[in-house]
Design a protein around this motif. Structure first.
Motif, PDB file in Angstrom:
ATOM      1  N   LEU A 380       0.847  -1.257  -0.059  1.00 22.24           N
ATOM      2  CA  LEU A 380       0.222  -0.085   0.009  1.00 22.24           C
ATOM      3  C   LEU A 380       0.585   1.285   0.039  1.00 22.24           C
ATOM      4  CD1 LEU A 380      -2.649  -1.064   2.439  1.00 22.24           C
ATOM      5  CD2 LEU A 380      -3.122  -0.992  -0.118  1.00 22.24           C
ATOM      6  N   GLU A 381       2.148   1.252   0.788  1.00 25.70           N
ATOM      7  CA  GLU A 381       2.578   2.418   0.794  1.00 25.70           C
ATOM      8  C   GLU A 381       3.716   2.521  -0.367  1.00 25.70           C
ATOM      9  OE1 GLU A 381       3.001   5.007   2.839  1.00 25.70           O
ATOM     10  OE2 GLU A 381       0.908   4.046   3.461  1.00 25.70           O
ATOM     11  N   GLY A 382       4.003   1.555  -0.872  1.00 28.72           N
ATOM     12  CA  GLY A 382       4.639   1.371  -2.334  1.00 28.72           C
ATOM     13  C   GLY A 382       3.775   2.179  -3.223  1.00 28.72           C
ATOM     14  N   LEU A 590      -6.855   5.270 -11.075  1.00 29.97           N
ATOM     15  CA  LEU A 590      -6.257   6.061  -9.957  1.00 29.97           C
ATOM     16  C   LEU A 590      -7.395   6.018  -8.867  1.00 29.97           C
ATOM     17  CD1 LEU A 590      -4.484   8.904 -11.656  1.00 29.97           C
ATOM     18  CD2 LEU A 590      -3.584   6.967 -10.497  1.00 29.97           C
ATOM     19  N   ARG A 591      -8.680   6.247  -9.172  1.00 25.80           N
ATOM     20  CA  ARG A 591     -10.016   5.944  -8.223  1.00 25.80           C
ATOM     21  C   ARG A 591     -10.032   4.781  -7.286  1.00 25.80           C
ATOM     22  NH1 ARG A 591     -12.829   8.501 -12.284  1.00 25.80           N
ATOM     23  NH2 ARG A 591     -13.860   6.420 -12.847  1.00 25.80           N
ATOM     24  N   GLU A 592      -9.785   3.823  -8.289  1.00 29.77           N
ATOM     25  CA  GLU A 592      -9.786   2.485  -7.360  1.00 29.77           C
ATOM     26  C   GLU A 592      -8.466   2.370  -6.451  1.00 29.77           C
ATOM     27  OE1 GLU A 592     -10.484  -2.346  -8.120  1.00 29.77           O
ATOM     28  OE2 GLU A 592     -10.642  -0.971  -9.740  1.00 29.77           O
ATOM     29  N   LEU A 593      -7.280   2.898  -6.833  1.00 30.74           N
ATOM     30  CA  LEU A 593      -5.968   2.905  -6.247  1.00 30.74           C
ATOM     31  C   LEU A 593      -6.246   3.678  -4.851  1.00 30.74           C
ATOM     32  CD1 LEU A 593      -3.157   2.175  -5.474  1.00 30.74           C
ATOM     33  CD2 LEU A 593      -2.491   4.048  -6.969  1.00 30.74           C
ATOM     34  N   GLU A 594      -7.058   4.910  -5.151  1.00 32.25           N
ATOM     35  CA  GLU A 594      -7.160   5.775  -3.854  1.00 32.25           C
ATOM     36  C   GLU A 594      -8.074   5.047  -2.876  1.00 32.25           C
ATOM     37  OE1 GLU A 594      -8.358   9.222  -5.847  1.00 32.25           O
ATOM     38  OE2 GLU A 594      -6.540  10.098  -5.684  1.00 32.25           O
ATOM     39  N   MET A 595      -9.108   4.386  -3.302  1.00 32.09           N
ATOM     40  CA  MET A 595     -10.030   3.698  -2.666  1.00 32.09           C
ATOM     41  C   MET A 595      -9.423   2.599  -1.863  1.00 32.09           C
ATOM     42  SD  MET A 595     -13.557   3.550  -5.209  1.00 32.09           S
ATOM     43  CE  MET A 595     -14.396   2.574  -3.798  1.00 32.09           C
ATOM     44  N   ALA A 596      -8.617   1.873  -2.572  1.00 32.27           N
ATOM     45  CA  ALA A 596      -7.972   0.545  -1.833  1.00 32.27           C
ATOM     46  C   ALA A 596      -6.886   1.021  -0.707  1.00 32.27           C
ATOM     47  CB  ALA A 596      -6.937  -0.180  -3.138  1.00 32.27           C
ATOM     48  N   SER A 602      -5.399  -4.149   0.956  1.00 33.41           N
ATOM     49  CA  SER A 602      -4.021  -4.922  -0.112  1.00 33.41           C
ATOM     50  C   SER A 602      -4.551  -5.816  -1.058  1.00 33.41           C
ATOM     51  CB  SER A 602      -3.078  -5.909   0.797  1.00 33.41           C
ATOM     52  OG  SER A 602      -2.431  -4.849   1.853  1.00 33.41           O
ATOM     53  N   ASP A 603      -5.763  -6.664  -0.759  1.00 35.95           N
ATOM     54  CA  ASP A 603      -6.229  -7.461  -1.825  1.00 35.95           C
ATOM     55  C   ASP A 603      -6.687  -6.436  -2.966  1.00 35.95           C
ATOM     56  OD1 ASP A 603      -5.494  -9.681  -0.409  1.00 35.95           O
ATOM     57  OD2 ASP A 603      -7.359  -9.957   0.835  1.00 35.95           O
ATOM     58  N   ARG A 604      -7.665  -5.665  -2.725  1.00 38.19           N
ATOM     59  CA  ARG A 604      -8.079  -4.810  -3.588  1.00 38.19           C
ATOM     60  C   ARG A 604      -6.969  -4.153  -4.690  1.00 38.19           C
ATOM     61  NH1 ARG A 604     -12.876  -0.384  -2.569  1.00 38.19           N
ATOM     62  NH2 ARG A 604     -13.332  -0.071  -4.978  1.00 38.19           N
ATOM     63  N   LEU A 605      -5.882  -3.735  -3.981  1.00 36.24           N
ATOM     64  CA  LEU A 605      -4.750  -3.238  -4.726  1.00 36.24           C
ATOM     65  C   LEU A 605      -4.121  -4.430  -5.594  1.00 36.24           C
ATOM     66  CD1 LEU A 605      -2.590  -1.144  -5.449  1.00 36.24           C
ATOM     67  CD2 LEU A 605      -1.143  -2.027  -3.343  1.00 36.24           C
ATOM     68  N   ARG A 606      -4.091  -5.438  -5.129  1.00 35.64           N
ATOM     69  CA  ARG A 606      -3.636  -6.702  -5.901  1.00 35.64           C
ATOM     70  C   ARG A 606      -4.235  -6.951  -7.110  1.00 35.64           C
ATOM     71  NH1 ARG A 606       1.149  -9.350  -3.993  1.00 35.64           N
ATOM     72  NH2 ARG A 606       1.938  -8.447  -2.002  1.00 35.64           N
ATOM     73  N   GLY A 607      -5.562  -6.919  -6.804  1.00 35.44           N
ATOM     74  CA  GLY A 607      -6.487  -7.297  -7.778  1.00 35.44           C
ATOM     75  C   GLY A 607      -6.526  -6.122  -8.894  1.00 35.44           C
ATOM     76  N   LEU A 608      -6.439  -4.957  -8.507  1.00 35.77           N
ATOM     77  CA  LEU A 608      -6.300  -3.855  -9.399  1.00 35.77           C
ATOM     78  C   LEU A 608      -5.228  -3.920 -10.341  1.00 35.77           C
ATOM     79  CD1 LEU A 608      -7.075  -0.812 -10.602  1.00 35.77           C
ATOM     80  CD2 LEU A 608      -5.830   0.074  -8.442  1.00 35.77           C
ATOM     81  N   ILE A 609      -4.059  -4.396  -9.765  1.00 40.55           N
ATOM     82  CA  ILE A 609      -2.843  -4.547 -10.439  1.00 40.55           C
ATOM     83  C   ILE A 609      -2.909  -5.696 -11.665  1.00 40.55           C
ATOM     84  CG2 ILE A 609      -0.472  -5.309 -10.315  1.00 40.55           C
ATOM     85  CD1 ILE A 609      -0.091  -3.784  -7.613  1.00 40.55           C
TER      86      ILE A 609
END
Length: 623
Positions: A380-382, A590-596, A602-609
């Motif tokens: 997340l911080e990365g 970017l919207r989805e990243l900001e929500m994650a 973390s799971d939402r971020l990895r799914g977005l990626i």
């Protein structure tokens, strides 16, 4: 006249020049001796009477000069023994002149040969001193040798000065010594100063390196000296003690560092082109992540490009302090203001205010979290720093109307297997999208291979492991990487700024990728040790295979689409126009990243990626 032309002359030609010169000084010195003895500039009558003496002295003098090997005295090694040899030849020529005068029964004062011998000695020594002075002037004008100050005017320092005079890499300029009795004196032809004047002397004489030549001082005294001198902004080296040198040992802290250039497996790429100087001269340049490995080297190299001002932007207080202290003296000497600003690239108001207050014209964005395993565990911080931080800095640059914005990216952004590489690819997509809506600011990206010597690279890790006696740890016997040096990486960024057209990706032709295990072997051997054979147990340092880390690839790529490559004015730098997202797609990402990030999911971020980053996949475990 160029220094390279002088040095390129064959040794036989140099000897012939000195032989002819010394031989010519015989009749010239004899003529001058007659003139001085009779008090006239034209002692023609006396010379006419002694014409046979002139002929014989020139012929026999040439023989004496050749037999005594005067032409073989090296110009850059001219010292007391060489002057003594010239003195012996001068005395021999004076005795020869007296003997010939008696044999030929020439009239005239017997003081003429003595005056002649003195004049020959002075003129022969003077010619060599003049030659040394000319070479020194050419070296200073062309900047071919690094200017060095030696701390310690004792026996060790004097011997070091004598050795450096014969080197083509460094030139001793002055001594510094703690002994007040030596201050103001000359040692080995160099002035000796008090330590308190060293900072001023570094600026005045453009000193680039300080050599500590006090081999017998205590370890505590050595550490204190290093601390005192570390703020000068110059390189430092330490001469090991005589006992260590004679025993063939070196203290642990004196282990010979391995040059990154020796590990490349290819020739260095010359990236020092006129375009760099033109692009940055007179501009206000802001470097984000200025205290990092790449950011700090960018700052050092910018000083040589004559910018109007360098703005150091850094999140770490210590890193900002270190780079400010490192380059401040050189920048002051060059008349370039340095501005140090603390702040995070994820802080929009801070980034915007610094750009506006300083009137930034070029942004080199090197701030990133780049250590693969750490970012894998702190995804997340990365993402916050690498993606949103890049968007904030790029948008602030576009809003401020800067000329150029250069993102420092990585080959790990190509079909990534880790979060760090994926976040860097997302940052690239943000920059590509922003370029489509900004005609005034040119935004571009630079992809690096592994940078030897940077924090987290194999070089400092392997050096430490070798210093401790091993083992050197390699994750897999077949893992390969593209490699470049820190100076190559920094110059690639600077050149990208000069060549940027907008939305392009720049890469360096780094040749074939290198096996990490081969790098480990070369480092062990270049450190003066041997690789331990696992079967026989013979050797100094073992290599241990540990297995791939989470997110680590067996090999890296530089481009997603090789067909997109285009040439640049530099043969070793390539430009690519790669696939990109639409403005709507980037905004949604970017919207989805900001929500994650807001939900710390973390799971939402990895799914977005997994959905948005082309080629992203999880590396299967390989032993």
């Amino acid at each position: 006249m160029k220094l390279s032309d002088c040095k390129a002359l064959p040794r036989s030609v140099k000897r012939a020049i000195f032989f002819v010169t010394d031989t010519a000084l015989v009749p010239i010195g004899l003529y001058a001796a007659f003139g001085l003895r009779y008090g006239t500039l034209a002692p023609l009558d006396r010379v006419h009477d002694a014409f046979v003496l002139f002929v014989l002295m020139t012929m026999l003098g040439a023989l004496v000069i050749w037999k005594c090997r005067l032409p073989q005295i090296k110009l850059n090694a001219f010292e007391m023994r060489a002057a003594t040899k010239i003195g012996v030849v001068a005395a021999a020529l004076a005795v020869l002149a007296i003997s010939l005068s008696y044999i030929l029964k020439l009239s005239g004062p017997r003081s003429v040969p003595l005056i002649f011998g003195t004049l020959f000695f002075l003129s022969s020594v003077g010619v060599r001193i003049a030659g040394q002075t000319l070479l020194t002037w050419l070296e200073d004008r062309e900047g071919t040798r690094q200017r060095v100050a030696i701390y310690g005017a004792g026996a060790g320092g004097i011997q070091m000065a004598a050795a450096l005079r014969q080197s083509s890499e460094a030139r001793p300029v002055l001594f510094v010594d703690d002994n007040p009795n030596l201050h103001g004196l000359m040692a080995a032809g160099l002035p000796v100063y008090a330590p308190g004047k060293l900072e001023q002397l570094v600026r005045r004489h453009r000193i680039e390196r300080v050599l500590l030549a006090m081999p017998s001082i205590s370890e505590e005294r050595r550490r204190n000296l290093i601390d005192d001198l570390s703020g000068l902004g110059v390189e430092m080296q330490i001469l090991p003690s005589y006992i260590d040198m004679m025993s063939g040992k070196q203290p642990d802290h004196q282990m010979q560092p391995v040059s990154p250039d020796a590990l490349l497996g290819r020739d260095k790429v010359d990236l020092d082109t006129p375009e760099i100087a033109k692009a940055y001269a007179g501009r206000v340049v802001m470097v984000t992540g200025a205290g990092g490995s790449i950011g700090s080297e960018l700052c050092r190299q910018l000083i040589n490009r004559n910018p109007a001002r360098i703005v150091l932007f850094e999140q770490s207080e210590y890193a900002l302090y270190a780079i400010d202290r490192d380059i401040r003296a050189r920048a002051d000497a060059a008349g370039i203001p340095i501005v140090a600003r603390l702040g995070s690239v994820a802080d929009k108001s801070r980034v915007t205010s610094v750009m506006e207050q300083e009137g930034v014209e070029i942004v080199l964005h090197a701030a990133a979290y780049k250590h693969v395993p750490l970012v894998e565990e702190n995804e997340l911080e990365g993402a916050r720093n690498n993606v949103l931080g890049t968007r904030i800095v790029a948008e602030a640059a576009a809003a401020a109307g800067v000329e150029r914005f250069i993102l420092v990216s990585t080959d790990k952004a190509v079909r990534p297997t880790n979060i760090m590489g994926a976040t860097k690819r997302m940052a690239e997509l943000v920059v590509q999208d922003l370029q489509t809506r900004n005609l005034r600011t040119r935004l571009a990206m630079v992809r690096f291979g592994n940078v030897l010597g940077s924090s987290g690279s194999v070089l400092p890790l392997f050096e430490k492991q070798i210093e401790q006696g091993g083992p050197v740890t390699v994750t897999h016997k077949d893992v390969t990487r593209f490699f470049m040096t820190i100076p190559e990486a920094a110059r690639l960024v600077l050149l990208a700024g000069a060549y940027a057209e907008g939305g392009d990706v720049f890469v360096l032709d780094m040749g074939e990728p290198q096996k990490i295990i081969d790098i480990a072997r070369r480092m062990i051997e270049l450190s003066g040790r041997t690789v331990k054979n696992p079967k026989t147990g013979q050797g100094d340092v073992a290599i241990k295979i540990t297995g791939l880390r989470p997110g680590e690839k067996l090999y890296e790529e530089l481009l997603i689409d090789d067909a997109s490559l285009r040439r640049t004015p530099h043969a070793k730098i390539l430009r690519a126009q790669e696939s990109m997202f639409s403005q709507i797609e980037v905004a949604a990402m970017l919207r989805e990243l900001e929500m994650a990030l807001a939900e710390a999911d973390s799971d939402r971020l990895r799914g977005l990626i997994a959905r948005k980053v082309e080629g992203y996949h999880i590396q299967e475990a390989v032993g």
